[in-house]
Design a protein around this motif. Structure first.
Motif, PDB file in Angstrom:
ATOM      1  N   GLY A 168       0.794  -1.222   0.000  1.00  0.00           N
ATOM      2  CA  GLY A 168       0.000   0.000   0.000  1.00  0.00           C
ATOM      3  C   GLY A 168       0.823   1.267   0.000  1.00  0.00           C
ATOM      4  O   GLY A 168       0.315   2.344  -0.335  1.00  0.00           O
ATOM      5  N   HIS A 169       2.084   1.194   0.403  1.00  0.00           N
ATOM      6  CA  HIS A 169       2.963   2.361   0.351  1.00  0.00           C
ATOM      7  C   HIS A 169       3.537   2.485  -1.055  1.00  0.00           C
ATOM      8  O   HIS A 169       3.845   1.488  -1.711  1.00  0.00           O
ATOM      9  CB  HIS A 169       4.107   2.220   1.361  1.00  0.00           C
ATOM     10  N   SER A 170       3.707   3.706  -1.520  1.00  0.00           N
ATOM     11  CA  SER A 170       4.226   3.927  -2.870  1.00  0.00           C
ATOM     12  C   SER A 170       5.722   3.671  -2.959  1.00  0.00           C
ATOM     13  O   SER A 170       6.241   3.311  -4.017  1.00  0.00           O
ATOM     14  CB  SER A 170       3.936   5.357  -3.321  1.00  0.00           C
ATOM     15  N   VAL A 171       6.419   3.894  -1.840  1.00  0.00           N
ATOM     16  CA  VAL A 171       7.871   3.708  -1.810  1.00  0.00           C
ATOM     17  C   VAL A 171       8.266   2.974  -0.533  1.00  0.00           C
ATOM     18  O   VAL A 171       7.473   2.853   0.412  1.00  0.00           O
ATOM     19  CB  VAL A 171       8.617   5.063  -1.867  1.00  0.00           C
ATOM     20  N   LYS A 172       9.495   2.527  -0.490  1.00  0.00           N
ATOM     21  CA  LYS A 172      10.031   1.859   0.702  1.00  0.00           C
ATOM     22  C   LYS A 172      10.365   2.927   1.738  1.00  0.00           C
ATOM     23  O   LYS A 172      11.278   3.729   1.536  1.00  0.00           O
ATOM     24  CB  LYS A 172      11.275   1.054   0.307  1.00  0.00           C
ATOM     25  N   ARG A 173       9.614   2.959   2.860  1.00  0.00           N
ATOM     26  CA  ARG A 173       9.804   4.018   3.849  1.00  0.00           C
ATOM     27  C   ARG A 173       9.753   3.519   5.300  1.00  0.00           C
ATOM     28  O   ARG A 173       9.758   4.340   6.222  1.00  0.00           O
ATOM     29  CB  ARG A 173       8.761   5.113   3.658  1.00  0.00           C
ATOM     30  N   SER A 174       9.743   2.216   5.507  1.00  0.00           N
ATOM     31  CA  SER A 174       9.488   1.702   6.854  1.00  0.00           C
ATOM     32  C   SER A 174      10.763   1.279   7.577  1.00  0.00           C
ATOM     33  O   SER A 174      11.470   0.358   7.151  1.00  0.00           O
ATOM     34  CB  SER A 174       8.518   0.526   6.790  1.00  0.00           C
ATOM     35  N   LEU A 175      11.049   1.965   8.666  1.00  0.00           N
ATOM     36  CA  LEU A 175      12.192   1.660   9.518  1.00  0.00           C
ATOM     37  C   LEU A 175      11.961   0.349  10.267  1.00  0.00           C
ATOM     38  O   LEU A 175      10.816  -0.012  10.570  1.00  0.00           O
ATOM     39  CB  LEU A 175      12.421   2.793  10.522  1.00  0.00           C
ATOM     40  N   ILE A 176      13.051  -0.356  10.596  1.00  0.00           N
ATOM     41  CA  ILE A 176      12.965  -1.651  11.262  1.00  0.00           C
ATOM     42  C   ILE A 176      13.713  -1.575  12.588  1.00  0.00           C
ATOM     43  O   ILE A 176      14.904  -1.235  12.619  1.00  0.00           O
ATOM     44  CB  ILE A 176      13.613  -2.757  10.398  1.00  0.00           C
ATOM     45  N   PRO A 177      13.072  -1.907  13.723  1.00  0.00           N
ATOM     46  CA  PRO A 177      13.799  -1.901  15.000  1.00  0.00           C
ATOM     47  C   PRO A 177      14.779  -3.064  15.075  1.00  0.00           C
ATOM     48  O   PRO A 177      14.624  -4.061  14.365  1.00  0.00           O
ATOM     49  CB  PRO A 177      12.680  -2.056  16.035  1.00  0.00           C
ATOM     50  N   LEU A 178      15.764  -2.939  15.909  1.00  0.00           N
ATOM     51  CA  LEU A 178      16.752  -3.995  16.099  1.00  0.00           C
ATOM     52  C   LEU A 178      16.066  -5.327  16.384  1.00  0.00           C
ATOM     53  O   LEU A 178      15.191  -5.410  17.237  1.00  0.00           O
ATOM     54  CB  LEU A 178      17.670  -3.642  17.269  1.00  0.00           C
ATOM     55  N   GLY A 179      16.448  -6.361  15.635  1.00  0.00           N
ATOM     56  CA  GLY A 179      15.832  -7.666  15.821  1.00  0.00           C
ATOM     57  C   GLY A 179      14.502  -7.817  15.128  1.00  0.00           C
ATOM     58  O   GLY A 179      13.880  -8.876  15.222  1.00  0.00           O
ATOM     59  N   ALA A 180      14.045  -6.771  14.463  1.00  0.00           N
ATOM     60  CA  ALA A 180      12.782  -6.814  13.710  1.00  0.00           C
ATOM     61  C   ALA A 180      11.609  -7.264  14.560  1.00  0.00           C
ATOM     62  O   ALA A 180      10.771  -8.045  14.132  1.00  0.00           O
ATOM     63  CB  ALA A 180      12.925  -7.715  12.483  1.00  0.00           C
ATOM     64  N   SER A 181      11.523  -6.756  15.792  1.00  0.00           N
ATOM     65  CA  SER A 181      10.361  -7.057  16.632  1.00  0.00           C
ATOM     66  C   SER A 181      10.134  -5.930  17.630  1.00  0.00           C
ATOM     67  O   SER A 181      11.044  -5.124  17.907  1.00  0.00           O
ATOM     68  CB  SER A 181      10.538  -8.381  17.378  1.00  0.00           C
ATOM     69  N   GLY A 182       8.913  -5.895  18.192  1.00  0.00           N
ATOM     70  CA  GLY A 182       8.559  -4.868  19.163  1.00  0.00           C
ATOM     71  C   GLY A 182       9.311  -4.974  20.467  1.00  0.00           C
ATOM     72  O   GLY A 182       9.234  -4.065  21.309  1.00  0.00           O
ATOM     73  N   ARG A 183      10.046  -6.064  20.650  1.00  0.00           N
ATOM     74  CA  ARG A 183      10.846  -6.227  21.865  1.00  0.00           C
ATOM     75  C   ARG A 183      11.793  -5.035  22.053  1.00  0.00           C
ATOM     76  O   ARG A 183      11.960  -4.531  23.169  1.00  0.00           O
ATOM     77  CB  ARG A 183      11.631  -7.524  21.772  1.00  0.00           C
ATOM     78  N   GLU A 184      12.414  -4.590  20.964  1.00  0.00           N
ATOM     79  CA  GLU A 184      13.357  -3.472  21.047  1.00  0.00           C
ATOM     80  C   GLU A 184      12.639  -2.193  21.484  1.00  0.00           C
ATOM     81  O   GLU A 184      13.132  -1.463  22.364  1.00  0.00           O
ATOM     82  CB  GLU A 184      14.030  -3.258  19.690  1.00  0.00           C
ATOM     83  N   ILE A 185      11.484  -1.905  20.910  1.00  0.00           N
ATOM     84  CA  ILE A 185      10.743  -0.684  21.241  1.00  0.00           C
ATOM     85  C   ILE A 185      10.293  -0.703  22.700  1.00  0.00           C
ATOM     86  O   ILE A 185      10.547   0.240  23.464  1.00  0.00           O
ATOM     87  CB  ILE A 185       9.503  -0.528  20.334  1.00  0.00           C
ATOM     88  N   VAL A 186       9.622  -1.772  23.105  1.00  0.00           N
ATOM     89  CA  VAL A 186       9.041  -1.834  24.446  1.00  0.00           C
ATOM     90  C   VAL A 186      10.120  -1.880  25.515  1.00  0.00           C
ATOM     91  O   VAL A 186      10.018  -1.199  26.552  1.00  0.00           O
ATOM     92  CB  VAL A 186       8.094  -3.044  24.574  1.00  0.00           C
TER      93      VAL A 186
END
Length: 602
Positions: free
Chosen positions: A266-284
């Motif tokens: 659905g996005h026109s271009v590649k714009r999505s950042l990825i947290p370390l480990g590619a999971s919400g564990r890094e954010i939380v």
């Protein structure tokens, strides 16, 4: 003769002592064990090891048994997500106090809870015993009378997910006294179990890769992706502040972003950042650490039950309850609702959309039951888009859990086929369109295929090894030297699948997919071994909820601000329209979480 008898008795005693010493700390060779008073136990005293399987893979424990009772359980190793590992402590304490592995699971931590119970049962087996051989204990009934506690804070926040903790940090740094209430046994909410990718136009990695993007394009992608059902003013707030939110997470909270981007449907271009480990564990983990640094209390297992208003209708507090306490939290400034959506509340789903019934599993935590929405509506808040319920296309057909294996699709390395071996949808299409296309296939499932090059490039083993182990164990994922062998594992038409792959590889060569117009064609599928995942859609996000304005203030049915009440995150409605684009959720919760915290503190 007396001398011979004496020697035999001594020898027998020696053997008995050797047997006792061998049992201490060992596994097998159980048997009757005599203890003080002449009583005989059924299980030989000792320390026994057992292994179970939780959400994150193997859970190994050491169980100490004394006089037919579990006296201690040590967790030797596990790979459960931080927060979910709280269940290990709770379950082991309950097993010891009740002297049986047959204890209740910890709400929201089913796989972890069952993994611990499985490990303890395995330890009993290694002792040559069963749970029925454990001594029966009297479980003390808890006092039914709860304590009544009243507190006062500047701001009370309902929900310790990404939006709630973000709001708390901003409010505390603005000088407010803040407390967070969380009904689950861990912080994090759906953010914790998500991939947590973050859509932000004009981010630093786009500039590094030479990707042209702008805020207006992000706005239009979001509006179009939600079929223009969203409130444009809220979409603009999200898109305009998304990059600042990602930088705040990086610079102020300490979140580490990977050095690459994902391309979501659905996005026109590649714009999505990825947290370390590619999971919400890094954010939380980083948000919780920041909250602890700021000394923001998070009351776990504490459920908000009602909003308190004064005679003018202003929100002045929250009623809440825990296992042993009824709370009244009064506020000097405001209440912020950040309690998430209602994806796990089947009754509420059916109330607003009869098609999303109990036959559809959910990726959400069990805490996503719409409590905040109900509390807000009870005091007159307006609700928007409650019928808009999104499914995620690639989930565990057994549990509904979102599968991180799907990262490979978002990097562009997979194709999706049906039982007949044919592609039937664009792999980077909208989630709702993909989900409905999958439901229309044989068995209501799809098969996601990639080769060894794609597997390595997507970092699946590196980031999601325990999930892969689970998938192999439950025959949802196969790894095979040839495409034919992989197809045969699931009964897929191998000849047609090879034809499909050959056509797809030609599209990669030409840079154009005439069948489904796939937006990114980075690599062929040609190098063995090959991997095929079996997957199905599950409820993932509820777009409807409490109506807010640009300041994150809650609005009533006439469009007026309800004084003293703010909301942020999935509990709100109107931001994503009838379909949320992947990676917009983290931008949403961060942007409006920050706005809610800042404004509530004024």
């Amino acid at each position: 003769m007396k001398r011979i008898i004496s020697l035999l008795l001594i020898a027998a005693l020696a053997l008995s002592l050797v047997g006792c010493n061998t049992a201490e700390g060992s596994g097998p060779d159980p048997g009757p064990n005599e203890i003080a008073g002449g009583k005989t136990t059924q299980i030989k005293d000792g320390v026994y090891e057992g292994t179970g399987f939780g959400k994150g893979g193997e859970i190994r424990v050491e169980v100490t048994i004394r006089e037919d009772a579990v006296t201690d359980i040590k967790t030797v190793s596990h790979n459960e997500t931080p927060g979910f590992d709280n269940a290990i402590k709770t379950i082991t304490e309950n097993i010891i106090s009740e002297n049986t592995p047959d204890v209740d699971i910890v709400s929201g931590c089913t796989l972890t809870s069952n993994g611990v119970k499985e490990a303890v049962n395995a330890a009993l087996i290694s002792a040559g015993a069963t749970k029925d051989m454990l001594r029966k204990t009297d479980v003390k009934l808890k006092d039914e009378a709860k304590k009544e506690v009243a507190q006062k804070h500047d701001i009370v926040i309902i929900g310790a997910g990404g939006a709630g903790i973000t709001a708390a940090i901003e409010a505390k740094e603005a000088g407010a006294d803040v407390i967070i209430l969380e009904k689950m046994p861990m912080a994090g909410g759906n953010t914790l179990i998500s991939g947590a990718e973050y859509a932000a136009a004009n981010n630093w990695l786009q500039k590094k890769e030479g990707i042209e993007d702008n805020v207006e394009l992000h706005v239009q992608d979001t509006l179009k992706g939600g079929d223009y059902k969203a409130k444009e003013e809220l979409v603009r707030i999200m898109a305009e502040n998304a990059l600042a939110g990602a930088e705040w997470l990086r610079d102020e909270v300490g979140v580490v972003w990977e050095d690459e981007l994902m391309f979501f449907g659905g996005h026109s271009v590649k714009r999505s950042l990825i947290p370390l480990g590619a999971s919400g564990r890094e954010i939380v983990t980083k948000l919780v650490a920041k909250a602890e640094e700021l000394e923001i209390p998070i009351l776990l297992n504490t459920k908000a039950t009602a909003l308190i208003t004064d005679e003018s209708g202003k929100v002045i507090g929250v009623e809440a309850t825990s296992e042993d306490t009824n709370y009244t939290f009064n506020t000097n400034k405001a209440v912020i609702i950040a309690s998430g959506g209602f994806g796990s509340n089947v009754e509420m789903r059916v109330k607003y959309n009869f098609e999303i019934d109990e036959t559809i599993l959910s990726t959400n935590t069990t805490g996503s039951t719409g409590d905040g929405i109900v509390m807000a509506e009870e005091i007159g808040a307006n609700l928007l888009g409650m019928e808009y319920i999104q499914t995620y296309p690639i989930c565990d057909p057994l549990t509904g859990t979102l599968l991180y294996y799907d990262d490979a699709r978002l990097y562009g390395h997979t194709i999706i086929a049906n039982k007949e071996g044919k592609r039937f949808v664009e792999e980077l299409g909208r989630r709702d369109e993909m989900s409905m296309a999958i439901k229309a296939q044989t068995g209501n499932v799809c098969y996601e295929l990639l080769d060894q090059n794609g597997f390595v490039a997507s970092k699946l083993q590196e980031n999601h090894g325990p999930e892969l182990e689970y998938l192999y164990k439950n025959e949802l994922l196969v790894k095979a030297d040839t495409l034919e062998e992989a197809a045969d594992f699931f009964g897929i038409d191998a000849v047609e699948l090879q034809n499909t792959v050959d056509r797809y590889n030609s599209y990669v060569d030409s840079g154009n997919d005439p069948e489904f117009n796939k937006r990114s064609l980075p690599s062929k599928i040609e190098v063995g071994p090959f991997y095929i995942l079996k997957a199905a859609p599950a409820v993932h996000h509820t777009m409807g909820g409490i109506e807010i304005n640009e300041n994150a203030q809650v609005l009533d049915k006439e469009g007026n601000v309800i004084d003293g009440l703010f909301a942020a995150g999935e509990v709100t409605g109107g931001i994503q329209g009838n379909n949320r684009l992947g990676s917009n959720a983290l931008a949403d919760i961060t942007v409006f979480g920050r706005i809610a915290g800042q404004n509530a503190a004024k």
